[in-house]
Design a protein around this motif. Structure first.
Motif, PDB file in Angstrom:
ATOM      1  N   ILE A   1       0.865  -1.176   0.000  1.00 29.36           N
ATOM      2  CA  ILE A   1       0.000   0.000   0.000  1.00 29.36           C
ATOM      3  C   ILE A   1       0.900   1.225   0.000  1.00 29.36           C
ATOM      4  CG2 ILE A   1      -1.735   1.324   1.254  1.00 29.36           C
ATOM      5  CD1 ILE A   1      -2.821  -1.282   2.322  1.00 29.36           C
ATOM      6  N   LEU A   2       0.790   2.006  -1.065  1.00 28.57           N
ATOM      7  CA  LEU A   2       1.595   3.213  -1.225  1.00 28.57           C
ATOM      8  C   LEU A   2       0.685   4.430  -1.199  1.00 28.57           C
ATOM      9  CD1 LEU A   2       3.722   1.986  -4.286  1.00 28.57           C
ATOM     10  CD2 LEU A   2       4.309   1.738  -1.868  1.00 28.57           C
ATOM     11  N   HIS A   3       1.136   5.467  -0.530  1.00 30.43           N
ATOM     12  CA  HIS A   3       0.461   6.761  -0.594  1.00 30.43           C
ATOM     13  C   HIS A   3       1.445   7.759  -1.195  1.00 30.43           C
ATOM     14  CE1 HIS A   3      -2.169   4.851   2.419  1.00 30.43           C
ATOM     15  NE2 HIS A   3      -3.081   5.754   2.074  1.00 30.43           N
ATOM     16  N   ILE A   4       1.042   8.401  -2.280  1.00 28.37           N
ATOM     17  CA  ILE A   4       1.888   9.361  -2.986  1.00 28.37           C
ATOM     18  C   ILE A   4       1.183  10.716  -2.989  1.00 28.37           C
ATOM     19  CG2 ILE A   4       3.187   9.830  -5.094  1.00 28.37           C
ATOM     20  CD1 ILE A   4       3.816   7.088  -3.940  1.00 28.37           C
ATOM     21  N   SER A   5       1.908  11.745  -2.583  1.00 32.44           N
ATOM     22  CA  SER A   5       1.326  13.084  -2.592  1.00 32.44           C
ATOM     23  C   SER A   5       2.314  14.064  -3.210  1.00 32.44           C
ATOM     24  CB  SER A   5       0.968  13.531  -1.172  1.00 32.44           C
ATOM     25  OG  SER A   5       0.387  14.824  -1.185  1.00 32.44           O
ATOM     26  N   PHE A   6       1.991  14.548  -4.414  1.00 36.21           N
ATOM     27  CA  PHE A   6       2.836  15.530  -5.088  1.00 36.21           C
ATOM     28  C   PHE A   6       2.568  16.928  -4.545  1.00 36.21           C
ATOM     29  CE2 PHE A   6       3.357  12.263  -8.343  1.00 36.21           C
ATOM     30  CZ  PHE A   6       4.673  12.475  -8.741  1.00 36.21           C
ATOM     31  N   GLU A   7       3.619  17.729  -4.539  1.00 39.60           N
ATOM     32  CA  GLU A   7       3.473  19.135  -4.162  1.00 39.60           C
ATOM     33  C   GLU A   7       2.562  19.858  -5.152  1.00 39.60           C
ATOM     34  OE1 GLU A   7       6.804  22.267  -4.394  1.00 39.60           O
ATOM     35  OE2 GLU A   7       6.883  21.566  -2.319  1.00 39.60           O
ATOM     36  N   GLU A   8       2.686  19.502  -6.441  1.00 41.43           N
ATOM     37  CA  GLU A   8       1.796  20.026  -7.479  1.00 41.43           C
ATOM     38  C   GLU A   8       0.616  19.059  -7.602  1.00 41.43           C
ATOM     39  OE1 GLU A   8       3.892  21.231 -11.095  1.00 41.43           O
ATOM     40  OE2 GLU A   8       5.772  21.061  -9.977  1.00 41.43           O
ATOM     41  N   GLU A   9      -0.528  19.449  -7.064  1.00 40.56           N
ATOM     42  CA  GLU A   9      -1.634  18.514  -6.880  1.00 40.56           C
ATOM     43  C   GLU A   9      -2.199  17.939  -8.178  1.00 40.56           C
ATOM     44  OE1 GLU A   9      -4.774  19.757  -4.372  1.00 40.56           O
ATOM     45  OE2 GLU A   9      -3.540  19.804  -2.558  1.00 40.56           O
ATOM     46  N   TYR A  10      -2.058  18.657  -9.284  1.00 42.53           N
ATOM     47  CA  TYR A  10      -2.599  18.122 -10.539  1.00 42.53           C
ATOM     48  C   TYR A  10      -1.923  16.810 -10.909  1.00 42.53           C
ATOM     49  CZ  TYR A  10       1.451  19.359 -13.448  1.00 42.53           C
ATOM     50  OH  TYR A  10       2.701  19.421 -14.011  1.00 42.53           O
ATOM     51  N   LEU A  11      -0.677  16.623 -10.429  1.00 39.71           N
ATOM     52  CA  LEU A  11       0.047  15.388 -10.729  1.00 39.71           C
ATOM     53  C   LEU A  11      -0.567  14.187 -10.018  1.00 39.71           C
ATOM     54  CD1 LEU A  11       3.749  16.654 -10.663  1.00 39.71           C
ATOM     55  CD2 LEU A  11       2.458  15.873 -12.670  1.00 39.71           C
ATOM     56  N   ASN A  12      -1.242  14.413  -8.899  1.00 41.80           N
ATOM     57  CA  ASN A  12      -1.913  13.306  -8.204  1.00 41.80           C
ATOM     58  C   ASN A  12      -3.022  12.705  -9.082  1.00 41.80           C
ATOM     59  OD1 ASN A  12      -0.349  13.658  -5.879  1.00 41.80           O
ATOM     60  ND2 ASN A  12      -1.766  15.172  -5.039  1.00 41.80           N
ATOM     61  N   ASN A  13      -3.819  13.561  -9.664  1.00 44.03           N
ATOM     62  CA  ASN A  13      -4.892  13.081 -10.547  1.00 44.03           C
ATOM     63  C   ASN A  13      -4.335  12.395 -11.791  1.00 44.03           C
ATOM     64  OD1 ASN A  13      -7.195  14.154  -9.033  1.00 44.03           O
ATOM     65  ND2 ASN A  13      -6.391  16.149  -9.563  1.00 44.03           N
ATOM     66  N   LYS A  14      -3.242  12.957 -12.310  1.00 41.85           N
ATOM     67  CA  LYS A  14      -2.621  12.363 -13.490  1.00 41.85           C
ATOM     68  C   LYS A  14      -2.019  11.000 -13.150  1.00 41.85           C
ATOM     69  CE  LYS A  14       0.560  13.477 -17.276  1.00 41.85           C
ATOM     70  NZ  LYS A  14       1.570  14.454 -17.790  1.00 41.85           N
ATOM     71  N   LEU A  15      -1.422  10.899 -11.959  1.00 41.94           N
ATOM     72  CA  LEU A  15      -0.839   9.622 -11.539  1.00 41.94           C
ATOM     73  C   LEU A  15      -1.913   8.541 -11.424  1.00 41.94           C
ATOM     74  CD1 LEU A  15       1.432   7.824 -10.494  1.00 41.94           C
ATOM     75  CD2 LEU A  15       1.064   8.800  -8.214  1.00 41.94           C
ATOM     76  N   LEU A  16      -3.040   8.866 -10.811  1.00 39.69           N
ATOM     77  CA  LEU A  16      -4.123   7.878 -10.701  1.00 39.69           C
ATOM     78  C   LEU A  16      -4.550   7.390 -12.077  1.00 39.69           C
ATOM     79  CD1 LEU A  16      -6.217   6.351  -9.010  1.00 39.69           C
ATOM     80  CD2 LEU A  16      -7.712   8.346  -9.218  1.00 39.69           C
TER      81      LEU A  16
END
Length: 244
Positions: free
Chosen positions: A115-130
């Motif tokens: 189970i990994l939790h990833i949080s980018f400083e630039e939040e748009y990258l979180n949606n792109k990663l998913l």
């Protein structure tokens, strides 16, 4: 705080400990640099983006495999350097290279649930990663270590601070920061793990790493005080290496 929770399963995997040759050992969980590399590769990023990573998981056992290895040397001009190489030379692609053969003992983790939790400083990258995790092949560890993505449990989650008077017990083995362990008086295995290395222009360049200090704590240990959890109750312990 927003984060991407990625739930993965790997049948046989090796998270190689650096400088282990002949007998290739494995970390009990992937290092932050492995996860960061996986994420940046999935997103096709050419430069480092600041992010936080939480890593936890459990496995059934570790076995030691015996493998025969074929390795091709890097392309080089031996004649120019006055080097005599009498090893067999075969074509690899459109160039002849020296061929090395050998036997390796390799540790392999069996039935790894991550189970990994990833949080980018630039939040748009979180949606792109998913988006890319749900549509591309995920590889973590060696090139052959393909991961199965649990689509149902891989999603954007909100992480918040929570305090429980009875404490919080780890549901999985986890990398925790030394500060968290000291606060809860937990013991574990101390590692100094790579998080990021500065760009290199060739194989001859040395990789300069930035490291983070972690403590590997097994499931069942009890955390005291404030902890970070996501909306489904999964514990989060962010590791970070913030570059300017």
């Amino acid at each position: 705080m927003q984060a991407v929770r990625i739930k993965l399963y790997q049948n046989l995997v090796n998270y190689r400990i650096g400088l282990s040759y002949g007998y290739v050992q494995t970390y009990p969980l992937p290092t932050p640099s492995m996860v960061r590399g996986m994420v940046h590769n999935l997103l096709g990023l050419k430069e480092y983006k600041n992010l936080k990573i939480s890593i936890q998981g459990e496995y059934k056992s570790i076995i030691t495999d015996l493998q025969k290895v074929y390795k091709f040397d890097r392309v080089r001009d031996d004649k120019k350097k006055g080097i005599v190489d009498n090893r067999p030379r075969v074509y690899a692609g459109d160039q002849k290279r020296s061929l090395n053969q050998g036997i390796l003992f390799i540790d392999e983790i069996v039935d790894m649930d991550l189970i990994l939790h990833i949080s980018f400083e630039e939040e748009y990258l979180n949606n792109k990663l998913l988006e890319v995790v749900l549509s591309k092949t995920v590889v973590l560890g060696r090139n052959e270590d393909i991961a199965y993505v649990d689509f149902e449990n891989t999603k954007i989650v909100h992480v918040q601070s929570l305090e429980d008077e009875d404490g919080y017990r780890l549901r999985y083995n986890m990398y925790l920061t030394p500060e968290v362990c000291k606060k809860s008086q937990l013991s574990g295995t101390y590692y100094r793990l790579p998080f990021y290395y500065y760009p290199v222009s060739s194989f001859e360049d040395k990789r300069i790493f930035e490291y983070v200090d972690v403590v590997y704590v097994t499931k069942g240990a009890k955390l005291e005080g404030d902890v970070l959890v996501d909306e489904d109750g999964y514990l989060v312990s962010f590791l970070e290496c913030k570059l300017p």
